[in-house]
Design a protein around this motif. Structure first.
Motif, PDB file in Angstrom:
ATOM      1  N   LYS A   3      -6.480 -12.372   5.809  1.00 57.41           N
ATOM      2  CA  LYS A   3      -7.162 -11.861   7.005  1.00 57.41           C
ATOM      3  C   LYS A   3      -8.139 -10.746   6.624  1.00 57.41           C
ATOM      4  CE  LYS A   3      -6.091  -9.376  11.336  1.00 57.41           C
ATOM      5  NZ  LYS A   3      -6.602  -8.035  10.953  1.00 57.41           N
ATOM      6  N   PHE A   4      -7.661  -9.761   5.868  1.00 57.41           N
ATOM      7  CA  PHE A   4      -8.516  -8.648   5.459  1.00 57.41           C
ATOM      8  C   PHE A   4      -9.720  -9.153   4.663  1.00 57.41           C
ATOM      9  CE2 PHE A   4      -4.429  -5.900   5.168  1.00 57.41           C
ATOM     10  CZ  PHE A   4      -4.340  -5.880   6.548  1.00 57.41           C
ATOM     11  N   MET A  27       5.577   3.430   1.580  1.00 63.70           N
ATOM     12  CA  MET A  27       5.112   2.172   1.025  1.00 63.70           C
ATOM     13  C   MET A  27       5.107   1.117   2.116  1.00 63.70           C
ATOM     14  SD  MET A  27       5.834  -1.019  -0.398  1.00 63.70           S
ATOM     15  CE  MET A  27       7.493  -1.121  -1.082  1.00 63.70           C
ATOM     16  N   ILE A  28       3.955   0.469   2.298  1.00 66.60           N
ATOM     17  CA  ILE A  28       3.791  -0.554   3.335  1.00 66.60           C
ATOM     18  C   ILE A  28       3.597  -1.903   2.671  1.00 66.60           C
ATOM     19  CG2 ILE A  28       2.384  -1.326   5.283  1.00 66.60           C
ATOM     20  CD1 ILE A  28       1.477   1.607   5.618  1.00 66.60           C
ATOM     21  N   GLN A  29       4.435  -2.876   3.030  1.00 64.90           N
ATOM     22  CA  GLN A  29       4.297  -4.226   2.487  1.00 64.90           C
ATOM     23  C   GLN A  29       3.111  -4.934   3.153  1.00 64.90           C
ATOM     24  OE1 GLN A  29       5.827  -5.709   0.055  1.00 64.90           O
ATOM     25  NE2 GLN A  29       7.526  -4.326  -0.339  1.00 64.90           N
ATOM     26  N   ILE A  30       2.370  -5.707   2.365  1.00 70.93           N
ATOM     27  CA  ILE A  30       1.234  -6.479   2.866  1.00 70.93           C
ATOM     28  C   ILE A  30       1.506  -7.946   2.581  1.00 70.93           C
ATOM     29  CG2 ILE A  30      -1.265  -6.812   2.774  1.00 70.93           C
ATOM     30  CD1 ILE A  30      -1.488  -4.016   1.556  1.00 70.93           C
ATOM     31  N   THR A  31       1.524  -8.761   3.607  1.00 76.60           N
ATOM     32  CA  THR A  31       1.825 -10.178   3.432  1.00 76.60           C
ATOM     33  C   THR A  31       0.598 -10.926   2.903  1.00 76.60           C
ATOM     34  OG1 THR A  31       1.106 -10.825   5.659  1.00 76.60           O
ATOM     35  CG2 THR A  31       3.397 -10.074   5.410  1.00 76.60           C
ATOM     36  N   LYS A  32       0.843 -12.131   2.400  1.00 78.32           N
ATOM     37  CA  LYS A  32      -0.244 -12.972   1.933  1.00 78.32           C
ATOM     38  C   LYS A  32      -1.197 -13.285   3.078  1.00 78.32           C
ATOM     39  CE  LYS A  32      -1.165 -17.412  -0.318  1.00 78.32           C
ATOM     40  NZ  LYS A  32      -0.560 -18.611  -0.953  1.00 78.32           N
ATOM     41  N   MET A  76       0.840  -1.189   0.000  1.00 77.77           N
ATOM     42  CA  MET A  76       0.000   0.000   0.000  1.00 77.77           C
ATOM     43  C   MET A  76       0.879   1.243   0.000  1.00 77.77           C
ATOM     44  SD  MET A  76      -2.684   1.479   2.848  1.00 77.77           S
ATOM     45  CE  MET A  76      -3.908   0.182   2.688  1.00 77.77           C
ATOM     46  N   PHE A  77       0.547   2.183  -0.869  1.00 83.34           N
ATOM     47  CA  PHE A  77       1.219   3.467  -0.892  1.00 83.34           C
ATOM     48  C   PHE A  77       0.339   4.460  -0.128  1.00 83.34           C
ATOM     49  CE2 PHE A  77       2.765   1.412  -4.778  1.00 83.34           C
ATOM     50  CZ  PHE A  77       4.128   1.570  -4.624  1.00 83.34           C
ATOM     51  N   VAL A  78       0.880   5.025   0.939  1.00 81.61           N
ATOM     52  CA  VAL A  78       0.179   6.052   1.708  1.00 81.61           C
ATOM     53  C   VAL A  78       0.740   7.391   1.253  1.00 81.61           C
ATOM     54  CG1 VAL A  78      -0.336   6.933   4.009  1.00 81.61           C
ATOM     55  CG2 VAL A  78      -0.097   4.463   3.641  1.00 81.61           C
ATOM     56  N   CYS A  79      -0.057   8.120   0.485  1.00 86.66           N
ATOM     57  CA  CYS A  79       0.421   9.341  -0.180  1.00 86.66           C
ATOM     58  C   CYS A  79      -0.084  10.588   0.537  1.00 86.66           C
ATOM     59  CB  CYS A  79      -0.059   9.366  -1.624  1.00 86.66           C
ATOM     60  SG  CYS A  79       0.314   7.866  -2.563  1.00 86.66           S
ATOM     61  N   ASN A  80       0.841  11.428   0.959  1.00 86.28           N
ATOM     62  CA  ASN A  80       0.504  12.702   1.582  1.00 86.28           C
ATOM     63  C   ASN A  80       0.401  13.747   0.478  1.00 86.28           C
ATOM     64  OD1 ASN A  80       0.768  15.320   2.842  1.00 86.28           O
ATOM     65  ND2 ASN A  80       1.404  14.259   4.703  1.00 86.28           N
ATOM     66  N   LEU A  81      -0.798  14.258   0.249  1.00 89.15           N
ATOM     67  CA  LEU A  81      -1.038  15.180  -0.859  1.00 89.15           C
ATOM     68  C   LEU A  81      -0.838  16.639  -0.470  1.00 89.15           C
ATOM     69  CD1 LEU A  81      -4.194  13.404  -2.314  1.00 89.15           C
ATOM     70  CD2 LEU A  81      -1.823  13.207  -3.097  1.00 89.15           C
ATOM     71  N   GLU A  82      -0.324  16.865   0.723  1.00 82.51           N
ATOM     72  CA  GLU A  82       0.054  18.223   1.129  1.00 82.51           C
ATOM     73  C   GLU A  82       1.559  18.397   1.043  1.00 82.51           C
ATOM     74  OE1 GLU A  82      -1.707  18.532   5.058  1.00 82.51           O
ATOM     75  OE2 GLU A  82      -3.379  19.705   4.218  1.00 82.51           O
ATOM     76  N   HIS A  83       2.294  17.314   1.296  1.00 77.69           N
ATOM     77  CA  HIS A  83       3.759  17.391   1.305  1.00 77.69           C
ATOM     78  C   HIS A  83       4.404  16.660   0.128  1.00 77.69           C
ATOM     79  CE1 HIS A  83       2.798  17.840   5.773  1.00 77.69           C
ATOM     80  NE2 HIS A  83       3.243  19.021   5.363  1.00 77.69           N
ATOM     81  N   ALA A  84       3.577  16.143  -0.800  1.00 73.81           N
ATOM     82  CA  ALA A  84       4.089  15.458  -1.996  1.00 73.81           C
ATOM     83  C   ALA A  84       5.046  14.323  -1.636  1.00 73.81           C
ATOM     84  CB  ALA A  84       4.776  16.460  -2.930  1.00 73.81           C
ATOM     85  N   SER A  85       4.625  13.505  -0.680  1.00 69.98           N
ATOM     86  CA  SER A  85       5.469  12.400  -0.231  1.00 69.98           C
ATOM     87  C   SER A  85       4.622  11.146  -0.069  1.00 69.98           C
ATOM     88  CB  SER A  85       6.148  12.744   1.091  1.00 69.98           C
ATOM     89  OG  SER A  85       5.170  12.944   2.104  1.00 69.98           O
TER      90      SER A  85
END
Length: 210
Positions: free
Chosen positions: A202-203, A192-197, A180-189
């Motif tokens: 679970k989700f 990236m969070i890895q998600i396991t199988k 998952m990419f967590v994108c901050n749209l105020e600081h342009a940054s």
């Protein structure tokens, strides 16, 4: 397919999956998000509104593969345990045409590529379509395998689109199933969070059960 089982996999499934993954991966403050409409996830008390959407190529095979990956399943091979899951929960993983459920196919067949999604969602936030919140987020399911450069370009694009808008997205969450990419749209940054199988499964099952 039995109507009761069929109702477990509706368009709200993706919103439930998004909420579960946000709480588990990003921030416990999302625990209070409720599955509502306009936007899909909202916490009125905290002023958070998050719209959930999907951005994939308009291709049935791509949709099938994405459903498999959301479930943490192999794209082609089906084990005996997986067949038991299919029977128990009354849905298919889209491995073959005759396995994908009607609701899954109808949902994913309407998917739009990322650029068109962003243009539409930015316009709707600015027009007040999603109500009045302090923080707006956009959660996007994607199967485009975005590179870091593409994520930076996407952030720049959405920031340019909404720079003069009073109401705008603060964050964008791009779920590529295994990251998952967590994108901050105020600081342009972004992070990236890895998600396991195991987390995928679970989700998926929590979203189905709920």
């Amino acid at each position: 397919m039995d109507e009761g089982l069929n109702s477990k996999f509706d368009t709200n499934f993706f919103e439930r999956y998004a909420r579960i993954s946000l709480v588990d991966l990003v921030d416990k403050r999302f625990t209070g998000l409720k599955n509502d409409d306009r936007p899909d996830l909202q916490d009125v008390e905290l002023g958070i509104g998050i719209e959930v959407t999907r951005a994939i190529r308009e291709n049935k095979d791509v949709a099938h593969a994405l459903i498999n990956e959301i479930a943490g399943r192999p794209v082609v091979d089906v084990s005996e345990d997986e067949w038991i899951d299919m029977t128990k929960y009354g849905y298919g993983y889209g491995i073959h045409d005759n396995l994908i459920g009607k609701i899954e196919y109808e949902y994913w067949s309407a998917a739009l590529p990322l650029k068109r999604i962003i243009e539409s969602k930015v316009r709707k936030v600015a027009d007040g379509f999603y109500g009045d919140f302090t923080e707006y987020g956009l959660y996007v399911f994607s199967k485009e395998n975005l590179t870091n450069r593409m994520v930076h370009s996407t952030i720049s694009y959405i920031m340019e689109l909404q720079k003069v808008n009073e109401k705008k997205y603060t964050y964008m969450y791009i779920s590529q199933i295994h990251e998952m990419f967590v994108c901050n749209l105020e600081h342009a940054s972004f992070d990236m969070i890895q998600i396991t199988k195991e987390q995928c499964r679970k989700f998926y099952h929590e979203a189905i059960i709920k």
